[in-house]
Design a protein around this motif. Structure first.
Motif, PDB file in Angstrom:
ATOM      1  N   TYR A  21      -7.692   7.949  -5.586  1.00  0.00           N
ATOM      2  CA  TYR A  21      -6.418   8.562  -5.806  1.00  0.00           C
ATOM      3  C   TYR A  21      -6.581   9.429  -4.106  1.00  0.00           C
ATOM      4  CZ  TYR A  21      -3.802  11.873  -8.091  1.00  0.00           C
ATOM      5  OH  TYR A  21      -2.558  12.687  -8.913  1.00  0.00           O
ATOM      6  N   THR A  22      -7.227  10.053  -4.190  1.00  0.00           N
ATOM      7  CA  THR A  22      -7.519  10.683  -3.273  1.00  0.00           C
ATOM      8  C   THR A  22      -6.789  10.378  -1.888  1.00  0.00           C
ATOM      9  OG1 THR A  22      -9.272  12.720  -3.792  1.00  0.00           O
ATOM     10  CG2 THR A  22      -8.591  13.283  -1.236  1.00  0.00           C
ATOM     11  N   VAL A  23      -7.294   9.006  -1.201  1.00  0.00           N
ATOM     12  CA  VAL A  23      -6.977   8.655  -0.266  1.00  0.00           C
ATOM     13  C   VAL A  23      -5.688   8.325  -0.445  1.00  0.00           C
ATOM     14  CG1 VAL A  23      -7.384   6.302   1.228  1.00  0.00           C
ATOM     15  CG2 VAL A  23      -9.875   8.287   0.798  1.00  0.00           C
ATOM     16  N   ASP A  24      -4.995   7.966  -1.267  1.00  0.00           N
ATOM     17  CA  ASP A  24      -3.748   7.481  -1.730  1.00  0.00           C
ATOM     18  C   ASP A  24      -2.037   8.445  -1.795  1.00  0.00           C
ATOM     19  OD1 ASP A  24      -4.135   4.269  -1.685  1.00  0.00           O
ATOM     20  OD2 ASP A  24      -4.514   3.872  -3.678  1.00  0.00           O
ATOM     21  N   ARG A  25      -3.144   9.846  -2.063  1.00  0.00           N
ATOM     22  CA  ARG A  25      -2.270  10.911  -2.067  1.00  0.00           C
ATOM     23  C   ARG A  25      -1.657  11.949  -1.261  1.00  0.00           C
ATOM     24  NH1 ARG A  25       1.662   8.144  -4.232  1.00  0.00           N
ATOM     25  NH2 ARG A  25       0.905   7.262  -6.887  1.00  0.00           N
ATOM     26  N   PHE A  26      -3.208  12.150  -0.578  1.00  0.00           N
ATOM     27  CA  PHE A  26      -2.877  13.618   0.289  1.00  0.00           C
ATOM     28  C   PHE A  26      -2.647  12.818   1.573  1.00  0.00           C
ATOM     29  CE2 PHE A  26      -4.679  14.854  -3.864  1.00  0.00           C
ATOM     30  CZ  PHE A  26      -4.099  15.625  -3.754  1.00  0.00           C
ATOM     31  N   ASN A  27      -2.921  13.598   2.322  1.00  0.00           N
ATOM     32  CA  ASN A  27      -3.347  14.234   3.521  1.00  0.00           C
ATOM     33  C   ASN A  27      -4.249  13.541   4.927  1.00  0.00           C
ATOM     34  OD1 ASN A  27      -3.259  15.208   6.578  1.00  0.00           O
ATOM     35  ND2 ASN A  27      -0.889  14.979   7.134  1.00  0.00           N
ATOM     36  N   LEU A  28      -4.342  12.415   4.817  1.00  0.00           N
ATOM     37  CA  LEU A  28      -5.902  11.567   5.792  1.00  0.00           C
ATOM     38  C   LEU A  28      -6.097  12.220   6.944  1.00  0.00           C
ATOM     39  CD1 LEU A  28      -4.495   8.048   5.307  1.00  0.00           C
ATOM     40  CD2 LEU A  28      -5.563   9.106   3.948  1.00  0.00           C
ATOM     41  N   LYS A  29      -5.359  13.265   7.561  1.00  0.00           N
ATOM     42  CA  LYS A  29      -6.367  13.638   8.640  1.00  0.00           C
ATOM     43  C   LYS A  29      -7.266  15.102   7.715  1.00  0.00           C
ATOM     44  CE  LYS A  29      -4.657  15.800  12.697  1.00  0.00           C
ATOM     45  NZ  LYS A  29      -3.253  16.513  13.690  1.00  0.00           N
ATOM     46  N   GLN A  71     -18.538   7.867   2.197  1.00  0.00           N
ATOM     47  CA  GLN A  71     -17.433   7.103   0.984  1.00  0.00           C
ATOM     48  C   GLN A  71     -16.017   7.929   1.260  1.00  0.00           C
ATOM     49  OE1 GLN A  71     -17.859   4.495  -0.705  1.00  0.00           O
ATOM     50  NE2 GLN A  71     -20.626   4.643  -0.399  1.00  0.00           N
ATOM     51  N   ILE A  72     -16.038   8.564   1.231  1.00  0.00           N
ATOM     52  CA  ILE A  72     -13.840   8.956   1.896  1.00  0.00           C
ATOM     53  C   ILE A  72     -14.093   9.349   2.919  1.00  0.00           C
ATOM     54  CG2 ILE A  72     -12.855  10.799   1.737  1.00  0.00           C
ATOM     55  CD1 ILE A  72     -14.824  12.750  -0.412  1.00  0.00           C
ATOM     56  N   ILE A  73     -14.558   8.997   3.969  1.00  0.00           N
ATOM     57  CA  ILE A  73     -14.028   8.876   5.861  1.00  0.00           C
ATOM     58  C   ILE A  73     -14.635   7.396   5.546  1.00  0.00           C
ATOM     59  CG2 ILE A  73     -15.261   8.362   8.023  1.00  0.00           C
ATOM     60  CD1 ILE A  73     -16.687  11.594   6.430  1.00  0.00           C
ATOM     61  N   ARG A  74     -15.811   6.540   5.334  1.00  0.00           N
ATOM     62  CA  ARG A  74     -14.723   4.718   4.952  1.00  0.00           C
ATOM     63  C   ARG A  74     -13.419   4.785   4.319  1.00  0.00           C
ATOM     64  NH1 ARG A  74     -20.783   4.562   4.773  1.00  0.00           N
ATOM     65  NH2 ARG A  74     -20.515   4.473   3.105  1.00  0.00           N
ATOM     66  N   ASN A  75     -12.971   4.898   3.269  1.00  0.00           N
ATOM     67  CA  ASN A  75     -12.084   4.719   2.844  1.00  0.00           C
ATOM     68  C   ASN A  75     -11.031   5.256   2.759  1.00  0.00           C
ATOM     69  OD1 ASN A  75     -10.171   3.937   0.626  1.00  0.00           O
ATOM     70  ND2 ASN A  75     -11.960   4.276  -1.059  1.00  0.00           N
ATOM     71  N   SER A  76     -10.840   6.758   3.714  1.00  0.00           N
ATOM     72  CA  SER A  76      -9.715   6.634   4.959  1.00  0.00           C
ATOM     73  C   SER A  76      -9.480   6.152   5.709  1.00  0.00           C
ATOM     74  CB  SER A  76     -10.058   8.070   5.143  1.00  0.00           C
ATOM     75  OG  SER A  76      -9.804   9.074   4.406  1.00  0.00           O
ATOM     76  N   THR A  77     -10.698   5.901   6.737  1.00  0.00           N
ATOM     77  CA  THR A  77     -10.327   4.543   7.928  1.00  0.00           C
ATOM     78  C   THR A  77     -10.186   3.436   7.675  1.00  0.00           C
ATOM     79  OG1 THR A  77     -12.358   5.662   8.892  1.00  0.00           O
ATOM     80  CG2 THR A  77     -11.795   3.612  10.236  1.00  0.00           C
ATOM     81  N   PHE A  78     -10.586   3.157   6.098  1.00  0.00           N
ATOM     82  CA  PHE A  78      -9.696   1.702   5.699  1.00  0.00           C
ATOM     83  C   PHE A  78      -7.821   1.407   5.576  1.00  0.00           C
ATOM     84  CE2 PHE A  78      -8.555  -1.386   2.989  1.00  0.00           C
ATOM     85  CZ  PHE A  78      -9.292  -2.840   3.190  1.00  0.00           C
ATOM     86  N   LYS A  79      -7.937   2.911   5.073  1.00  0.00           N
ATOM     87  CA  LYS A  79      -6.837   2.540   5.029  1.00  0.00           C
ATOM     88  C   LYS A  79      -5.631   3.425   6.256  1.00  0.00           C
ATOM     89  CE  LYS A  79      -3.415   4.733   1.979  1.00  0.00           C
ATOM     90  NZ  LYS A  79      -2.684   5.409   0.973  1.00  0.00           N
ATOM     91  N   LEU A  80      -5.813   3.850   7.178  1.00  0.00           N
ATOM     92  CA  LEU A  80      -5.347   4.185   7.735  1.00  0.00           C
ATOM     93  C   LEU A  80      -5.238   2.727   9.513  1.00  0.00           C
ATOM     94  CD1 LEU A  80      -7.680   7.319   9.516  1.00  0.00           C
ATOM     95  CD2 LEU A  80      -4.683   7.273   9.032  1.00  0.00           C
ATOM     96  N   THR A  81      -6.115   1.567   9.390  1.00  0.00           N
ATOM     97  CA  THR A  81      -6.117   0.869   9.740  1.00  0.00           C
ATOM     98  C   THR A  81      -4.528   0.178  10.198  1.00  0.00           C
ATOM     99  OG1 THR A  81      -8.115   0.456   9.851  1.00  0.00           O
ATOM    100  CG2 THR A  81      -6.975  -1.597  10.401  1.00  0.00           C
ATOM    101  N   PRO A  82      -3.763  -0.303   8.547  1.00  0.00           N
ATOM    102  CA  PRO A  82      -2.738  -1.260   9.114  1.00  0.00           C
ATOM    103  C   PRO A  82      -1.816  -0.050   8.841  1.00  0.00           C
ATOM    104  CG  PRO A  82      -3.148  -0.326   6.649  1.00  0.00           C
ATOM    105  CD  PRO A  82      -4.416  -0.365   7.102  1.00  0.00           C
ATOM    106  N   ILE A  83      -1.794   1.304   8.845  1.00  0.00           N
ATOM    107  CA  ILE A  83      -1.135   2.829   9.658  1.00  0.00           C
ATOM    108  C   ILE A  83      -1.292   2.515  11.266  1.00  0.00           C
ATOM    109  CG2 ILE A  83      -0.137   4.971   9.406  1.00  0.00           C
ATOM    110  CD1 ILE A  83      -1.576   5.250   7.013  1.00  0.00           C
TER     111      ILE A  83
END
Length: 361
Positions: A21-29, A71-83
């Motif tokens: 939820y956090t990764v989808d809703r807040f600033n990834l940086k 876990q947060i860092i890996r999930n954030s990196t995963f979401k950043l890839t298609p960005i």
């Protein structure tokens, strides 16, 4: 090690809906920077505690905090890839390559530090490294979303609690409605059961059964790390479609595990190199497929649920394979792992039509 692994798995189970939820809703940086700062402070406090009180009793608390932020860092990196990358396979390959370089160099640095100054300095080095990464995130990276969702902020005032709860579990619902994702998750889960607990058994077998020296065991794992490095490069050079790479890499990885049934000393290094080379290819393509089929606005929650469904099986793999080894001998754990990968092989062959249609689409 086993208790720490259990702590990490429990942490992942508790936090996974909130992480997605956090990764989808807040600033990834900002998420990445805050997570790295938490790791820095945690490790620095751990080092200070050892220096002044000489106690390691908070190690499990440290494990929980590091596991949660990782876990947060890996999930954030995963979401950043298609960005960041329009070519998903290339993006996942490059990210894996960076991670592999760290995994390859980390043990060398760790061994040198422990030999020269002791384990305390390794903890301090890890905390400083987390701070360096934080600075890099802040100074170097400027993440810009193609679709503008990276900088979206959730309105915490107007959002109702029931809406937040629906947001939290929406990743689970999305997976349940996707036959392809369910199959990918089952395959990943059985693969985790087959190999996550094998490392300790392999070390025991090399040292106690085949009388490998400590330096020889270290060399075997360094070769396996190098094979992972090569696999990260090679997967991006393959021109066949992703569905075929997924099937080929997974079946080859499974063959590497089945090789352990052959009772010869050189088989263990061969098996580790095989599973490392093809295993990373499988992992890269799996990430690529998930990123390709899941909408961007829910990707963090889906990945978080997908990851925890397999990550939480790590302690079970360790417990089951260790029990089999101690009760019936080391070879029985190889047999059980081979049975698991046999099931995985049948499942992935059954999935071939789904993967072909995905590639064609």
């Amino acid at each position: 090690m086993g208790i720490t692994t259990i702590f990490e798995a429990v942490t992942a189970l508790i936090l996974f809906p909130f992480i997605g939820y956090t990764v989808d809703r807040f600033n990834l940086k900002k998420i990445l920077i805050v997570s790295e700062i938490v790791q820095f402070i945690t490790l620095l406090f751990f080092w200070w505690n050892i220096q002044y009180f000489g106690t390691y009793q908070i190690v499990y608390l440290v494990a929980i905090l590091i596991s949660g932020t990782s876990q947060i860092i890996r999930n954030s990196t995963f979401k950043l890839t298609p960005i960041i990358f329009r070519d998903l396979k290339k993006g996942n390959s490059q990210i894996s390559l960076i991670s592999t370089i760290g995994d390859f160099g980390g043990p060398v640095i760790a061994t040198a530090l422990i030999a020269v100054t002791g384990v305390d300095s390794l903890i301090l080095f890890s905390s400083v490294f987390a701070l360096v990464v934080t600075i890099l995130y802040y100074v170097v990276f400027d993440f810009q979303a193609k679709d503008g969702f990276i900088n979206n902020k959730i309105n915490t005032v107007e959002t109702k609690t029931e809406d937040v709860w629906r947001e939290l579990i929406s990743g689970i619902k999305y997976v349940k409605e996707s036959k392809l994702l369910i199959n990918l998750m089952i395959i990943s889960a059985f693969s985790a059961l087959a190999d996550n607990g094998l490392v300790n058994i392999l070390i025991y077998t090399m040292r106690s059964i085949y009388k490998f020296s400590n330096s020889s065991v270290s060399m075997v794992f360094m070769l396996a790390s190098f094979a992972t490095f090569l696999g990260s490069i090679y997967v991006n050079k393959l021109k066949i479609d992703e569905g075929k790479i997924y099937i080929m890499a997974l079946l080859a990885n499974n063959i590497g595990i089945v090789l352990l049934l052959i009772k010869l000393p050189f088989i263990i290094p061969l098996a580790l190199i095989t599973t490392s080379f093809f295993g990373i290819m499988f992992y890269i393509i799996q990430n690529t497929l998930i990123q390709r089929i899941v909408p961007a606005n829910i990707l963090g929650r889906v990945n978080s649920f997908f990851r925890v469904s397999t990550y939480s099986l790590r302690p079970f793999s360790i417990i089951i394979l260790t029990f089999m080894s101690e009760k019936f001998g080391y070879y029985s754990s190889f047999i059980l792992s081979s049975i698991f990968v046999g099931i995985v092989s049948l499942l992935v062959l059954k999935m071939k039509p789904f993967l072909s249609r995905l590639s064609e689409g």
